[in-house]
Design a protein around this motif. Structure first.
Motif, short mmCIF file in Angstrom:
data_model
loop_
_atom_site.label_atom_id
_atom_site.label_comp_id
_atom_site.label_asym_id
_atom_site.label_seq_id
_atom_site.Cartn_x
_atom_site.Cartn_y
_atom_site.Cartn_z
N ALA A 88 -0.16 19.60 5.46
CA ALA A 88 -1.14 20.31 6.27
C ALA A 88 -2.55 20.13 5.73
CB ALA A 88 -0.79 21.79 6.34
N GLU A 89 -2.66 19.69 4.47
CA GLU A 89 -3.97 19.56 3.83
C GLU A 89 -4.56 18.16 3.95
OE1 GLU A 89 -3.28 20.91 -0.14
OE2 GLU A 89 -3.16 23.03 0.45
N CYS A 90 -3.90 17.27 4.70
CA CYS A 90 -4.46 15.93 4.88
C CYS A 90 -4.11 15.41 6.26
CB CYS A 90 -3.95 14.97 3.80
SG CYS A 90 -2.18 14.63 3.91
N ASP A 91 -4.84 14.37 6.67
CA ASP A 91 -4.61 13.72 7.96
C ASP A 91 -3.94 12.36 7.81
OD1 ASP A 91 -6.03 15.80 9.45
OD2 ASP A 91 -7.81 15.01 8.44
N ALA A 92 -3.98 11.80 6.60
CA ALA A 92 -3.34 10.51 6.33
C ALA A 92 -3.03 10.42 4.84
CB ALA A 92 -4.25 9.35 6.74
N LEU A 93 -2.09 9.54 4.53
CA LEU A 93 -1.68 9.30 3.14
C LEU A 93 -1.84 7.82 2.86
CD1 LEU A 93 -0.08 10.29 0.56
CD2 LEU A 93 1.99 9.62 1.79
N ILE A 94 -2.30 7.46 1.66
CA ILE A 94 -2.43 6.05 1.32
C ILE A 94 -2.04 5.84 -0.14
CG2 ILE A 94 -4.91 6.23 0.78
CD1 ILE A 94 -5.16 3.38 2.09
N LEU A 95 -1.33 4.72 -0.38
CA LEU A 95 -0.85 4.38 -1.71
C LEU A 95 -1.42 3.03 -2.12
CD1 LEU A 95 1.97 5.42 0.09
CD2 LEU A 95 2.62 5.78 -2.28
N PRO A 96 -2.37 3.00 -3.07
CA PRO A 96 -2.79 1.73 -3.64
C PRO A 96 -1.64 1.11 -4.42
CG PRO A 96 -4.38 3.48 -4.13
CD PRO A 96 -3.14 4.14 -3.60
N GLY A 97 -1.78 -0.19 -4.78
CA GLY A 97 -0.71 -0.88 -5.47
C GLY A 97 -0.86 -0.89 -6.98
N GLY A 98 -0.45 -1.98 -7.59
CA GLY A 98 -0.30 -2.05 -9.02
C GLY A 98 1.17 -1.86 -9.37
N PHE A 99 1.57 -2.36 -10.54
CA PHE A 99 2.98 -2.26 -10.92
C PHE A 99 3.46 -0.82 -11.04
CE2 PHE A 99 2.52 -6.72 -12.29
CZ PHE A 99 3.71 -7.24 -11.81
N GLY A 100 2.53 0.12 -11.22
CA GLY A 100 2.94 1.52 -11.28
C GLY A 100 3.65 1.98 -10.01
N ALA A 101 3.26 1.42 -8.87
CA ALA A 101 3.93 1.77 -7.62
C ALA A 101 5.38 1.33 -7.63
CB ALA A 101 3.20 1.14 -6.44
N ALA A 102 5.68 0.25 -8.37
CA ALA A 102 7.03 -0.30 -8.44
C ALA A 102 7.77 0.08 -9.72
CB ALA A 102 6.98 -1.81 -8.30
N CYS A 139 -0.70 -3.81 -1.49
CA CYS A 139 -0.09 -4.62 -2.54
C CYS A 139 1.42 -4.47 -2.54
CB CYS A 139 -0.73 -4.22 -3.88
SG CYS A 139 -0.41 -5.31 -5.26
N ILE A 140 2.03 -4.01 -3.64
CA ILE A 140 3.48 -3.85 -3.74
C ILE A 140 3.96 -2.49 -3.22
CG2 ILE A 140 3.44 -2.92 -6.09
CD1 ILE A 140 6.04 -5.37 -4.56
N ALA A 141 3.05 -1.55 -2.98
CA ALA A 141 3.44 -0.21 -2.55
C ALA A 141 4.26 -0.18 -1.26
CB ALA A 141 2.20 0.70 -2.42
N PRO A 142 4.08 -1.13 -0.33
CA PRO A 142 4.94 -1.12 0.86
C PRO A 142 6.44 -1.20 0.54
CG PRO A 142 3.03 -2.48 1.29
CD PRO A 142 2.98 -2.11 -0.17
N ALA A 143 6.80 -1.72 -0.63
CA ALA A 143 8.21 -1.81 -0.99
C ALA A 143 8.85 -0.42 -1.07
CB ALA A 143 8.39 -2.55 -2.31
N LEU A 144 8.11 0.55 -1.60
CA LEU A 144 8.69 1.89 -1.69
C LEU A 144 8.79 2.53 -0.30
CD1 LEU A 144 6.68 4.67 -1.64
CD2 LEU A 144 5.83 3.58 -3.70
N LEU A 145 7.86 2.17 0.60
CA LEU A 145 7.98 2.66 1.98
C LEU A 145 9.22 2.06 2.64
CD1 LEU A 145 4.30 2.58 3.33
CD2 LEU A 145 5.57 4.50 2.33
N ALA A 146 9.50 0.80 2.35
CA ALA A 146 10.70 0.18 2.91
C ALA A 146 11.95 0.94 2.48
CB ALA A 146 10.80 -1.28 2.48
N ARG A 147 11.98 1.34 1.21
CA ARG A 147 13.14 2.06 0.69
C ARG A 147 13.28 3.43 1.35
NH1 ARG A 147 18.12 1.64 -0.55
NH2 ARG A 147 18.83 2.80 -2.37
N ILE A 148 12.17 4.10 1.61
CA ILE A 148 12.21 5.44 2.19
C ILE A 148 12.44 5.38 3.70
CG2 ILE A 148 10.87 7.54 2.64
CD1 ILE A 148 9.36 6.96 0.00
#
Length: 222
Positions: A88-102, A139-148
């Motif tokens: 409720a506190e945001c209108d969109a979510l965004i995840l930058p990449g880097g190996f930390g995302a993976a 970057c690589i962050a879409p991979a975690l979206l694929a999993r979810i």
């Protein structure tokens, strides 16, 4: 809806090899600000998978760091524990990449298509999906979206065949994209861009981040 669109930005540490890619994160924040939005940074309060010496590329044996504490470096201290995320506190979510995302937001770097997702990260993404609010990933962050998400969600990490195959195996659908380009899945309200998954200059990273933010704004009706 507030006068200014509000973006939640999920960070995964500080530094490309073990956390958030700094260029991608800072340029995402800049794009949000330049396009008239507000942002709030989040990160999970958990240990990093490991610590990498960014000068040598070697794992720093015996060192430990916390994802939230390290992410605070990028956010200049203005950051919230991801466990407190409220859609409720945001209108969109965004995840930058880097190996930390993976490595820290999910286990894709080690386990590929069989990876688990950090519970706080998965919760935030699922809450946004349930609310029908747009999600961006670089970057690589879409991979975690694929999993979810799975569900043939259309995503890109650029053109790496191995990663693309893993995304398809997780039930999503990978599309090839070039530097600065964005793949938009209107059904799931997801926008993704390859950024440093391709051999890119910093100006191309800026274009990818800005184009992703613009796509999210369009999906908000802005």
């Amino acid at each position: 809806m507030t006068a200014q669109p509000r973006f939640a930005v999920i960070l995964s540490g500080c530094g490309v090899y073990d956390g958030t890619e700094i260029h991608e994160s800072v340029l995402t924040l800049l794009a949000i600000d330049r396009l008239g939005g507000l942002y709030r940074c989040y990160a999970p309060d958990r240990p990093q998978l490991h610590v990498v010496n960014h000068l040598t590329g070697a794992v720093a044996a015996g060192e430990t760091r916390n994802v939230l504490v390290e992410s605070a470096r990028i956010a200049r201290g203005a950051i919230t524990d991801l466990a407190q995320f409220d859609p409720a506190e945001c209108d969109a979510l965004i995840l930058p990449g880097g190996f930390g995302a993976a490595k820290n937001l999910c286990g894709f770097a080690l386990d590929g298509a069989e990876c688990a997702v950090d519970p706080a990260t998965e919760r935030a993404v699922r809450l946004m999906l349930a609310a029908g609010k747009p999600i961006g990933a670089l970057c690589i962050a879409p991979a975690l979206l694929a999993r979810i998400v799975g569900d043939r969600a259309e995503l890109t990490i650029g053109n790496d065949s191995g990663t693309a195959a893993a995304i398809d195996k997780m039930g999503a659908h990978h599309l090839v994209a070039g530097p600065g380009e964005v793949v938009i899945d209107t059904a799931h309200k997801i926008a993704t861009s390859p950024c440093y998954m391709l051999d890119s200059s910093i100006k191309t990273i800026a274009a990818g981040a800005e184009n992703t933010v613009r796509a999210l704004l369009t999906m908000m009706g802005r």
